[in-house]
Scaffold this active site. Sequence first.
Site, PDB file in Angstrom:
ATOM      1  N   THR A   1     -27.059  -4.492  -1.467  1.00 56.04           N
ATOM      2  CA  THR A   1     -28.494  -4.707  -1.316  1.00 56.04           C
ATOM      3  C   THR A   1     -28.953  -3.922  -0.100  1.00 56.04           C
ATOM      4  O   THR A   1     -28.298  -3.939   0.939  1.00 56.04           O
ATOM      5  CB  THR A   1     -28.828  -6.197  -1.128  1.00 56.04           C
ATOM      6  OG1 THR A   1     -28.252  -6.675   0.092  1.00 56.04           O
ATOM      7  CG2 THR A   1     -28.299  -7.022  -2.296  1.00 56.04           C
TER       8      THR A   1
ATOM      9  N   MET B   1     -29.853  -2.633   8.282  1.00 55.89           N
ATOM     10  CA  MET B   1     -29.096  -3.799   7.815  1.00 55.89           C
ATOM     11  C   MET B   1     -29.064  -3.820   6.300  1.00 55.89           C
ATOM     12  O   MET B   1     -30.108  -3.761   5.649  1.00 55.89           O
ATOM     13  CB  MET B   1     -29.728  -5.097   8.340  1.00 55.89           C
ATOM     14  CG  MET B   1     -28.922  -6.337   7.966  1.00 55.89           C
ATOM     15  SD  MET B   1     -29.499  -7.819   8.813  1.00 55.89           S
ATOM     16  CE  MET B   1     -31.042  -8.101   7.954  1.00 55.89           C
ATOM     17  N   CYS B   2     -27.879  -3.891   5.718  1.00 53.75           N
ATOM     18  CA  CYS B   2     -27.696  -3.948   4.274  1.00 53.75           C
ATOM     19  C   CYS B   2     -26.627  -4.987   3.970  1.00 53.75           C
ATOM     20  O   CYS B   2     -25.942  -5.479   4.856  1.00 53.75           O
ATOM     21  CB  CYS B   2     -27.275  -2.591   3.722  1.00 53.75           C
ATOM     22  SG  CYS B   2     -28.508  -1.289   3.938  1.00 53.75           S
ATOM     23  N   GLY B   3     -26.485  -5.319   2.709  1.00 48.15           N
ATOM     24  CA  GLY B   3     -25.496  -6.293   2.304  1.00 48.15           C
ATOM     25  C   GLY B   3     -24.514  -5.705   1.316  1.00 48.15           C
ATOM     26  O   GLY B   3     -24.908  -4.981   0.400  1.00 48.15           O
TER      27      GLY B   3
ATOM     28  N   ARG C   1     -30.458  -9.475   3.634  1.00 44.77           N
ATOM     29  CA  ARG C   1     -29.918  -8.270   4.256  1.00 44.77           C
ATOM     30  C   ARG C   1     -30.414  -7.005   3.572  1.00 44.77           C
ATOM     31  O   ARG C   1     -30.279  -5.908   4.122  1.00 44.77           O
ATOM     32  CB  ARG C   1     -28.386  -8.297   4.232  1.00 44.77           C
ATOM     33  CG  ARG C   1     -27.759  -9.425   5.022  1.00 44.77           C
ATOM     34  CD  ARG C   1     -26.255  -9.218   5.158  1.00 44.77           C
ATOM     35  NE  ARG C   1     -25.968  -8.026   5.941  1.00 44.77           N
ATOM     36  CZ  ARG C   1     -25.856  -7.998   7.268  1.00 44.77           C
ATOM     37  NH1 ARG C   1     -26.017  -9.121   7.957  1.00 44.77           N
ATOM     38  NH2 ARG C   1     -25.591  -6.876   7.902  1.00 44.77           N
TER      39      ARG C   1
END
Length: 301
Positions: A149, A1-3, A32
């Site tokens: 992120t 999970m990343c942003g 995230r």
Amino acid sequence: MCGIVGLYLKNESLESQLGQLFVPMLIAMTERGPDSAGFAIYGDEVADDSVKLTLRHEDENYDWAGLAKRLETAFSTKVDWFQNSKVAVLKLMADADDAIAYLHENAHDVMVMSAGKSIEILKEVGLPENIVEMFKLGQMKGSHIIGHTRMATESAVTMAGSHPFSTGMDLCLVHNGSLSNHNRLRAELKREGIHFDTDNDTEVAAGYMTYRLQQGDSLNQALEHALQDLDGFYTFTIGTKNGFAVVRDPIACKPAVIAETDDYVAMASEYQALTTLPGIENAKVWEPEPATIYVWERGDK
């Protein structure tokens, strides 16, 4: 999970506020991606016969002035530069490939983060709020910016492994998801002369885009090929000197939302990252469709 977050300004009068507008967007993606954060900002364009290099050294006290003088001697040109934490931005009249080759041979401990006419990439390990403060993002100006992120799930938490990735002039890519065929593609792209610094699958996606653009594809055409050749699940946001693009894989299991007004186009992995933008309450807001390419570039109003 990343942003992922991105902001493209249609209204040039807002360019002095780009960093200020973007700070809360990037920080909103902390949950995230608390491991590392980075951004690619486009602004302060150099002349056609010049190049802008964003360089990094682990030592914050590295002798950038000395490196600038060596480049001045090597290329018989003036080098303008400034330092921002462990990163320095150098501007000089030279061919980009020649300047990078000189650095690889004569300053091998210096990492080339980006090269082009406009782009600057800054990224580090740590919480987004700390990265924002480290690089004084709120004071930066420009026409568009892309940020990321990271929550590392398949590789170590390192600065080199953080996003954005750049493998070509003024090109950057950030990625939420995972690619399944990146090892094979990396080998193929290396044979075509694409250079990689990490084993991150996102860098392969950036390298693929660089290769397609070098073959003469438009940004839209390169992304059409990417949808055919990149296996996995992903949301990509890609930056170029003239604008940015968003694309999701055919399943589109990774979240994304886009908001557009007369003043800007913004995207994020979650809507809450867009709520601080001016006029967001009147924006056209939608979820990008699977396997659909969205491109905004200068000249498009």
